[in-house]
Design a protein around this motif. Structure first.
Motif, PDB file in Angstrom:
ATOM      1  N   GLN A 138       0.842  -1.197   0.000  1.00 34.89           N
ATOM      2  CA  GLN A 138       0.000   0.000   0.000  1.00 34.89           C
ATOM      3  C   GLN A 138       0.878   1.248   0.000  1.00 34.89           C
ATOM      4  O   GLN A 138       1.933   1.276   0.653  1.00 34.89           O
ATOM      5  CB  GLN A 138      -0.912   0.038   1.229  1.00 34.89           C
ATOM      6  CG  GLN A 138      -1.977  -1.061   1.245  1.00 34.89           C
ATOM      7  CD  GLN A 138      -2.890  -0.936   2.454  1.00 34.89           C
ATOM      8  OE1 GLN A 138      -2.442  -0.732   3.573  1.00 34.89           O
ATOM      9  NE2 GLN A 138      -4.187  -1.080   2.226  1.00 34.89           N
ATOM     10  N   LEU A 188      -6.425  -0.733  -6.013  1.00 30.04           N
ATOM     11  CA  LEU A 188      -7.603  -0.432  -5.218  1.00 30.04           C
ATOM     12  C   LEU A 188      -7.360   0.939  -4.620  1.00 30.04           C
ATOM     13  O   LEU A 188      -6.444   1.116  -3.808  1.00 30.04           O
ATOM     14  CB  LEU A 188      -7.798  -1.478  -4.120  1.00 30.04           C
ATOM     15  CG  LEU A 188      -9.008  -1.267  -3.199  1.00 30.04           C
ATOM     16  CD1 LEU A 188     -10.307  -1.304  -4.002  1.00 30.04           C
ATOM     17  CD2 LEU A 188      -9.025  -2.321  -2.101  1.00 30.04           C
ATOM     18  N   LYS A 193      -8.542   4.207  -2.499  1.00 32.23           N
ATOM     19  CA  LYS A 193      -9.464   4.649  -1.459  1.00 32.23           C
ATOM     20  C   LYS A 193      -9.114   6.071  -1.014  1.00 32.23           C
ATOM     21  O   LYS A 193      -8.101   6.271  -0.344  1.00 32.23           O
ATOM     22  CB  LYS A 193      -9.387   3.710  -0.247  1.00 32.23           C
ATOM     23  CG  LYS A 193     -10.264   4.142   0.916  1.00 32.23           C
ATOM     24  CD  LYS A 193     -10.072   3.235   2.118  1.00 32.23           C
ATOM     25  CE  LYS A 193     -10.895   3.713   3.314  1.00 32.23           C
ATOM     26  NZ  LYS A 193     -10.659   2.854   4.519  1.00 32.23           N
ATOM     27  N   THR A 251      -4.948   9.656  -1.095  1.00 32.65           N
ATOM     28  CA  THR A 251      -5.531   8.381  -1.498  1.00 32.65           C
ATOM     29  C   THR A 251      -4.629   7.236  -1.055  1.00 32.65           C
ATOM     30  O   THR A 251      -3.403   7.335  -1.131  1.00 32.65           O
ATOM     31  CB  THR A 251      -5.708   8.335  -3.029  1.00 32.65           C
ATOM     32  OG1 THR A 251      -6.473   9.477  -3.449  1.00 32.65           O
ATOM     33  CG2 THR A 251      -6.423   7.073  -3.469  1.00 32.65           C
ATOM     34  N   THR A 288      -3.792   0.283  -2.910  1.00 36.99           N
ATOM     35  CA  THR A 288      -3.387  -1.085  -2.596  1.00 36.99           C
ATOM     36  C   THR A 288      -3.066  -1.794  -3.904  1.00 36.99           C
ATOM     37  O   THR A 288      -3.801  -1.662  -4.889  1.00 36.99           O
ATOM     38  CB  THR A 288      -4.515  -1.830  -1.853  1.00 36.99           C
ATOM     39  OG1 THR A 288      -4.839  -1.117  -0.657  1.00 36.99           O
ATOM     40  CG2 THR A 288      -4.083  -3.240  -1.488  1.00 36.99           C
TER      41      THR A 288
END
Length: 212
Positions: free
Chosen positions: A138, A157, A159, A175, A178
């Protein structure tokens, strides 16, 4: 190729050290308007250029073409100490989470479509390769909101950690990305380049023409 250097290794090469900090000044002070970083010597240096930072350099034909800096989240970093208003709630942290900062492509190497150059995609492939080798999956990154969609298209991914804010002349959103081995496969396919980009050792002396 992309070279990953510690701060100490970077300082041992004055030509690389100066090129890195001059590129950062040009991008973040002159282009993005981050006037708080202005210095009379036109070198962009901050408190996070410490001994645990990792510096990624893309060298093309004897020039610094691209750069990004990786910071561990197990100690203070940009999101916790400078850009904390970008995060709603606790900031993600841990040995598998690093912060990607100062992503920059030199003006002469912005050759891609929709703002994504070949140097830019090499930087992206580079931090994914670098992370997967270190059990890092990450990264926190503060970038323009349009990059959230681009990250999703590359099978990160993505987020968002808070609301977008204005810094200088840029809208920025923090942000959490991942990534997995599959992400690396997608990034390589988009680049149409399937070999690793991470290189060992130092690049050659800047200013000397060399294979890219």
């Amino acid at each position: 190729m992309l070279f990953a250097l510690t701060t100490q290794e970077l300082m041992e090469r004055p030509d690389l050290w100066e090129a890195v900090h001059r590129l950062r000044y040009k991008i973040f002070v002159e282009e993005m308007g981050w006037t708080d970083l202005d210095r009379p010597d036109q070198l962009e240096i901050d408190q996070f250029d410490h001994d645990e930072a990792e510096h990624h350099l893309v060298i093309r034909n004897g020039e610094l073409a691209g750069y990004q800096r990786m910071l561990p989240t197990t100690r203070p970093h940009l999101l916790t100490d400078v850009l904390s208003d970008l995060c709603e709630g606790p900031s993600p942290s841990g040995p598998n989470v690093w912060e990607l900062t100062r992503y920059a492509v030199a003006p002469g190497f912005r050759d891609g479509k929709r703002g994504v150059s070949t140097v830019g995609t090499e930087l992206i492939a580079g931090f994914v390769e670098w992370g997967l080798k270190r059990n890092v999956n990450q990264v926190i990154i503060e970038f323009e909101p349009m990059w959230v969609l681009r990250a999703l298209q590359l099978h990160f991914l993505a987020k968002p950690l808070g609301y977008q804010r204005t810094y200088g002349n840029q809208q920025v959103v923090a942000t959490l990305l991942t990534f997995t081995d599959h992400t690396l496969e997608v990034v390589r396919a988009r680049r149409n380049h399937f070999l690793p980009v991470l290189n060992r050792g130092y690049p050659g002396q800047l200013g000397l023409k060399q294979a890219s």
